[in-house]
Design an enzyme around this catalytic site. Sequence first.
Site, short mmCIF file in Angstrom:
data_model
loop_
_atom_site.label_atom_id
_atom_site.label_comp_id
_atom_site.label_asym_id
_atom_site.label_seq_id
_atom_site.Cartn_x
_atom_site.Cartn_y
_atom_site.Cartn_z
N MET A 72 0.84 -1.21 0.00
CA MET A 72 0.00 0.00 0.00
C MET A 72 0.87 1.26 0.00
O MET A 72 1.08 1.90 1.02
CB MET A 72 -0.93 -0.03 1.21
CG MET A 72 -1.79 -1.30 1.28
SD MET A 72 -2.88 -1.37 2.71
CE MET A 72 -1.69 -1.55 4.03
N ASP A 73 1.37 1.60 -1.16
CA ASP A 73 2.36 2.67 -1.29
C ASP A 73 1.69 3.99 -1.71
O ASP A 73 0.84 4.00 -2.61
CB ASP A 73 3.40 2.27 -2.34
CG ASP A 73 4.64 3.14 -2.30
OD1 ASP A 73 4.79 3.91 -1.35
OD2 ASP A 73 5.46 3.05 -3.23
N GLY A 74 2.08 5.08 -1.05
CA GLY A 74 1.63 6.39 -1.49
C GLY A 74 0.75 7.17 -0.53
O GLY A 74 0.27 8.25 -0.87
N THR A 86 0.98 -0.02 -5.50
CA THR A 86 0.54 1.24 -6.06
C THR A 86 1.70 2.24 -6.19
O THR A 86 2.81 1.98 -5.74
CB THR A 86 -0.57 1.85 -5.20
OG1 THR A 86 -0.16 1.83 -3.82
CG2 THR A 86 -1.86 1.06 -5.32
N SER A 87 1.41 3.37 -6.80
CA SER A 87 2.32 4.50 -7.02
C SER A 87 3.34 4.25 -8.13
O SER A 87 4.29 5.01 -8.28
CB SER A 87 3.02 4.95 -5.73
OG SER A 87 4.09 4.10 -5.40
#
Length: 290
Positions: free
Chosen positions: A41-43, A235-236
């Site tokens: 869960m990046d960002g 993500t990101s």
Amino acid sequence: MEKQSSNRATQLIEGLGSSLRRCICLVLSVGPVPKHIAFIMDGNRRYAKKQNLEEGAGHRFGFRALMNILKYCYELGVKYVTIYAFSIDNFKRRPEEVQSTMQLIQEKIEGLIEKESIVNRYGVRVHFCGNLKLLSEPVKLAAEKAMNATACNSKAVLSICIAYTSTDEIVHAVEEACKEKRDEFRALNKSGAGYGLTGLGGNATDRNGPLIDTADVEKHMYMAVAPDPDIIIRTSGETRLSNFLLWQSSSSLLYSPRVLWPDIGFWRLVRAVLDFQRNFAYLEKKRKES
């Protein structure tokens, strides 16, 4: 009156959206559905900065996105979902940020076992994976309570990787496997059946095969509660695994949408599943070869 009309319109739109999702999930279920999807869960912090929000607000928006993604996964029939919640390396961040994140994690863990939570609605067993000894006592107790409260749920499994890195997981598993073998040899020697093997320091030629094999290590992995992931979504736009599920991901599809985690939605999940279905034969071949 105007407020009532607005509420009805919102309910109608939500109902239509839910019906559309069910139809799309039905279509996707004709092909191979992934058993296990893992998320990096990046960002969250970049989202907060981009939206000019106060520090920490990005994680709250990220949690809301997580609840939606879990709902979509369970509607699709994905049994295992794993999330990378907090790396051991994250403890190196500013103490105030770590403390704030831990407080939020504790709050959300406690919310998971409420009667109307998504966990209870979909019959999900929660499992925490990582070096839990590194957590503060309140967070550790909340995690243990959540695992105990959901132990009888059997429809799906949510693995939350917290105080986790893959290298730590591998070292832990090897240490536990060595300890188990040492105890086995000691028990054999005590019974007179060990032929002088006193542990892993014995001569490897005194027995057939390696002292420790892959199966010995894998059964002591934190992630032994789930099969290897079919898809890893980060993500990101980043394509790095960042020390996440390195042992388990040799045959996984990596999907890296450029969207930040709080902005992830149903259609990104659909795209990942379609990519998985398109590459299914190749991925299965690689899995059998490994």
